[in-house]
Motif scaffolding. Structure first.
Motif, PDB file in Angstrom:
ATOM      1  N   ALA A  53     -16.615   5.115  24.618  1.00  0.00           N
ATOM      2  CA  ALA A  53     -16.213   3.738  24.336  1.00  0.00           C
ATOM      3  C   ALA A  53     -15.520   3.623  22.983  1.00  0.00           C
ATOM      4  N   ALA A  54     -15.885   4.498  22.047  1.00  0.00           N
ATOM      5  CA  ALA A  54     -15.374   4.379  20.679  1.00  0.00           C
ATOM      6  C   ALA A  54     -14.077   5.125  20.445  1.00  0.00           C
ATOM      7  N   VAL A  55     -13.833   6.213  21.169  1.00  0.00           N
ATOM      8  CA  VAL A  55     -12.736   7.119  20.801  1.00  0.00           C
ATOM      9  C   VAL A  55     -11.366   6.444  20.862  1.00  0.00           C
ATOM     10  N   GLY A  56     -11.122   5.592  21.849  1.00  0.00           N
ATOM     11  CA  GLY A  56      -9.821   4.932  21.944  1.00  0.00           C
ATOM     12  C   GLY A  56      -9.555   3.981  20.790  1.00  0.00           C
ATOM     13  N   PRO A  57     -10.434   2.995  20.568  1.00  0.00           N
ATOM     14  CA  PRO A  57     -10.224   2.080  19.431  1.00  0.00           C
ATOM     15  C   PRO A  57     -10.204   2.794  18.082  1.00  0.00           C
ATOM     16  N   TRP A  58     -11.060   3.791  17.895  1.00  0.00           N
ATOM     17  CA  TRP A  58     -11.121   4.498  16.620  1.00  0.00           C
ATOM     18  C   TRP A  58      -9.816   5.253  16.358  1.00  0.00           C
ATOM     19  N   THR A  59      -9.302   5.934  17.374  1.00  0.00           N
ATOM     20  CA  THR A  59      -8.049   6.674  17.223  1.00  0.00           C
ATOM     21  C   THR A  59      -6.888   5.729  16.959  1.00  0.00           C
ATOM     22  N   ALA A  60      -6.845   4.618  17.689  1.00  0.00           N
ATOM     23  CA  ALA A  60      -5.781   3.631  17.480  1.00  0.00           C
ATOM     24  C   ALA A  60      -5.834   3.078  16.058  1.00  0.00           C
ATOM     25  N   ALA A  61      -7.034   2.764  15.579  1.00  0.00           N
ATOM     26  CA  ALA A  61      -7.185   2.234  14.221  1.00  0.00           C
ATOM     27  C   ALA A  61      -6.757   3.272  13.187  1.00  0.00           C
ATOM     28  N   SER A  62      -7.062   4.551  13.441  1.00  0.00           N
ATOM     29  CA  SER A  62      -6.674   5.617  12.517  1.00  0.00           C
ATOM     30  C   SER A  62      -5.160   5.721  12.403  1.00  0.00           C
ATOM     31  N   ILE A  63      -4.482   5.670  13.543  1.00  0.00           N
ATOM     32  CA  ILE A  63      -3.016   5.746  13.536  1.00  0.00           C
ATOM     33  C   ILE A  63      -2.408   4.506  12.900  1.00  0.00           C
ATOM     34  N   LEU A  64      -2.930   3.344  13.236  1.00  0.00           N
ATOM     35  CA  LEU A  64      -2.406   2.096  12.669  1.00  0.00           C
ATOM     36  C   LEU A  64      -2.607   2.032  11.161  1.00  0.00           C
ATOM     37  N   SER A  65      -3.649   2.665  10.664  1.00  0.00           N
ATOM     38  CA  SER A  65      -3.873   2.665   9.216  1.00  0.00           C
ATOM     39  C   SER A  65      -2.741   3.403   8.499  1.00  0.00           C
ATOM     40  N   LEU A  66      -2.205   4.449   9.126  1.00  0.00           N
ATOM     41  CA  LEU A  66      -1.067   5.148   8.524  1.00  0.00           C
ATOM     42  C   LEU A  66       0.181   4.274   8.552  1.00  0.00           C
ATOM     43  N   TRP A  67       0.367   3.525   9.630  1.00  0.00           N
ATOM     44  CA  TRP A  67       1.450   2.542   9.669  1.00  0.00           C
ATOM     45  C   TRP A  67       1.282   1.548   8.518  1.00  0.00           C
ATOM     46  N   GLY A  68       0.059   1.117   8.285  1.00  0.00           N
ATOM     47  CA  GLY A  68      -0.199   0.176   7.198  1.00  0.00           C
ATOM     48  C   GLY A  68       0.115   0.767   5.837  1.00  0.00           C
ATOM     49  N   ALA A  69      -0.200   2.044   5.638  1.00  0.00           N
ATOM     50  CA  ALA A  69       0.105   2.702   4.372  1.00  0.00           C
ATOM     51  C   ALA A  69       1.616   2.770   4.155  1.00  0.00           C
ATOM     52  N   VAL A  70       2.347   3.112   5.208  1.00  0.00           N
ATOM     53  CA  VAL A  70       3.816   3.151   5.116  1.00  0.00           C
ATOM     54  C   VAL A  70       4.361   1.768   4.776  1.00  0.00           C
ATOM     55  N   ALA A  71       3.831   0.748   5.440  1.00  0.00           N
ATOM     56  CA  ALA A  71       4.286  -0.627   5.179  1.00  0.00           C
ATOM     57  C   ALA A  71       4.006  -1.020   3.731  1.00  0.00           C
ATOM     58  N   ALA A  72       2.840  -0.649   3.206  1.00  0.00           N
ATOM     59  CA  ALA A  72       2.473  -1.021   1.836  1.00  0.00           C
ATOM     60  C   ALA A  72       3.384  -0.348   0.817  1.00  0.00           C
ATOM     61  N   ILE A  73       3.698   0.940   1.010  1.00  0.00           N
ATOM     62  CA  ILE A  73       4.580   1.637   0.071  1.00  0.00           C
ATOM     63  C   ILE A  73       5.999   1.092   0.171  1.00  0.00           C
ATOM     64  N   THR A  74       6.461   0.838   1.392  1.00  0.00           N
ATOM     65  CA  THR A  74       7.804   0.257   1.563  1.00  0.00           C
ATOM     66  C   THR A  74       7.884  -1.109   0.888  1.00  0.00           C
ATOM     67  N   ALA A  75       6.834  -1.912   1.051  1.00  0.00           N
ATOM     68  CA  ALA A  75       6.812  -3.234   0.422  1.00  0.00           C
ATOM     69  C   ALA A  75       6.761  -3.129  -1.095  1.00  0.00           C
ATOM     70  N   THR A  76       6.082  -2.104  -1.613  1.00  0.00           N
ATOM     71  CA  THR A  76       6.004  -1.911  -3.063  1.00  0.00           C
ATOM     72  C   THR A  76       7.390  -1.748  -3.674  1.00  0.00           C
ATOM     73  N   PHE A  77       8.262  -1.004  -2.971  1.00  0.00           N
ATOM     74  CA  PHE A  77       9.602  -0.720  -3.500  1.00  0.00           C
ATOM     75  C   PHE A  77      10.686  -1.602  -2.873  1.00  0.00           C
ATOM     76  N   TRP A  78      10.284  -2.603  -2.115  1.00  0.00           N
ATOM     77  CA  TRP A  78      11.232  -3.437  -1.369  1.00  0.00           C
ATOM     78  C   TRP A  78      12.294  -4.046  -2.279  1.00  0.00           C
ATOM     79  N   ARG A  79      11.894  -4.541  -3.412  1.00  0.00           N
ATOM     80  CA  ARG A  79      12.816  -5.271  -4.292  1.00  0.00           C
ATOM     81  C   ARG A  79      13.873  -4.379  -4.923  1.00  0.00           C
ATOM     82  N   VAL A  80      13.603  -3.090  -5.048  1.00  0.00           N
ATOM     83  CA  VAL A  80      14.545  -2.205  -5.733  1.00  0.00           C
ATOM     84  C   VAL A  80      15.355  -1.353  -4.763  1.00  0.00           C
ATOM     85  N   LEU A  81      15.098  -1.482  -3.470  1.00  0.00           N
ATOM     86  CA  LEU A  81      15.836  -0.729  -2.464  1.00  0.00           C
ATOM     87  C   LEU A  81      16.829  -1.635  -1.748  1.00  0.00           C
TER      88      LEU A  81
END
Length: 403
Positions: free
Chosen positions: A78-106
């Motif tokens: 029951a846990a493996v699907g949601p846990w794996t999806a959350a793990s992958i989405l967290s990397l998407w979130g990290a990419v979004a946060a770094i992109t947003a950090t430099f958004w104004r200068v790019l």
């Protein structure tokens, strides 16, 4: 095509490519049926549901948070699907946060290029596959660290401190990221420190209320018991032990315990010195954070390969600096060194955690990480010093013109 249309097309391409690789990683992880660590987390949650401590499960070494999150799931399937999806989405979130950090200068086209390179480097990875197979928590760490950097870039120190605290709440060893609070040039440092410590204390109080005071002794005891493991350790301490003493984990270059101790302590001293430089000459908030992250990983006695996921945003940050165009040659040098590090650490098939089998690959992982850290810290410090000299140079020029 107008810039707006091209930008939309590029962002769509980023999302489609990222989604395609994400689906591959998800299906691979869910279909593996390994889940060594996730099974432990689910078992710890089961103990809590039955009124016991999560540390009744011997292999559980994390804070109660991980087990709490998994309380709604009755078993591994029951846990493996949601846990794996959350793990992958967290990397998407990290990419979004770094992109947003430099958004104004790019520029309009640099933003999707940065995001695209970042998401591919995060997901197109043999190391990530291993992490997802195990059901580990490491993919959540780049997210909280990247959010801390993003909030700091907007001078929202309270939000930055809350994000930073969750690194140590998810896993114990990222408490080392707390050094980042003491980098030079932080505005409203007291807010950052207060929010970080306050969040940690609030979590401990909740754990005390839920489980009672005995939970802390069990947590500390389990951490100490499992802090020594006869597994491949990709750290300065592992380098001395594996390369110059006899162990089941890896074939040594030769056996010389004195050399092993000297190598480990010399490398540790070098990494600590680089941390000091990263605090005194941070470069910027993002460089300082992920230079410290890589250094902390290299100082962990039991450092598993997948711990390096925390330091991956360092590559993205240097790419952003190269795109900005400030000190571009130096930024490109850093990108080149980190790209080689990424290939060695993230793309090569990981060594077996109990029987490394390839001493040359182990050496490549550890020493490419040390090289990447040294180059990154040195170039960040140079950039930091150059920014200090610029106002002085302008003032000198203005005085000459005035005379």
């Amino acid at each position: 095509m107008t810039k707006t249309v091209l930008s939309v097309v590029m962002w769509i391409a980023v999302v489609l490519i990222g989604a395609y690789i994400s689906v591959q990683r998800f299906q691979d992880a869910v279909g593996s049926d390994i889940g060594t660590d996730l099974r432990t987390f689910v078992a710890a949650a089961e103990h809590i549901r039955e009124g016991r401590s999560p540390y009744t499960e011997f292999g559980y070494v994390y804070s109660p948070l991980v087990a709490w999150v998994l309380l709604p799931f009755e078993d591994f399937d029951a846990a493996v699907g949601p846990w794996t999806a959350a793990s992958i989405l967290s990397l998407w979130g990290a990419v979004a946060a770094i992109t947003a950090t430099f958004w104004r200068v790019l520029s309009w086209w640099q933003r999707p290029v940065l995001a695209g390179i970042a998401i591919v480097s995060a997901l197109y990875s043999a190391l990530l596959s291993l992490d997802l197979w195990l059901g580990q928590t490491d993919t959540f760490l780049p997210l909280v660290a990247s959010l801390a950097v993003f909030f700091a870039s907007r001078n929202r120190q309270i939000a930055s401190g809350v994000s930073l605290a969750f690194g140590a709440i998810i896993k114990s060893w990222p408490v080392g990221l707390g050094l980042w609070m003491f980098r030079r040039g932080v505005q409203h440092r007291a807010r950052l420190i207060g929010a970080t410590l306050g969040t940690g204390v609030a979590f401990l109080l909740i754990a005390l209320i839920v489980h009672g005071p005995g939970i802390f002794g069990e947590w500390i005891d389990r951490t100490l018991v499992l802090s020594e493991q006869d597994l491949v350790a990709y750290s300065v301490w592992g380098a001395g032990r594996h390369l110059f003493t006899q162990s089941a984990a890896l074939t040594p270059l030769f056996v010389a315990p004195v050399v092993a101790t000297a190598v480990s302590w010399l490398l540790a001293a070098a990494v600590i010195a680089l941390i000091v430089v990263a605090l005194r000459r941070p470069g910027d908030d993002a460089l300082s954070m992920f230079n410290i992250a890589l250094a902390v990983v290299l100082l962990i006695p039991v450092c598993h390969l997948w711990y390096f996921v925390l330091a991956l945003p360092l590559l993205w940050v240097w790419i952003a600096h190269a795109m900005k165009g400030t000190r571009r040659l130096e930024s490109l040098i850093a990108v080149g060194v980190l790209a080689v590090w990424w290939v060695i650490v993230f793309r090569l098939p990981p060594l077996d955690n109990q029987f490394g089998e390839s001493t040359p690959q182990y050496i490549a992982v550890v020493f490419s990480s040390l090289l990447a850290l040294g180059v990154s810290v040195a170039l960040a410090a140079r950039a930091d010093a150059a920014r200090e000299r610029e106002p002085l140079a302008r003032q000198s020029e203005e005085r000459v013109l005035a005379e």
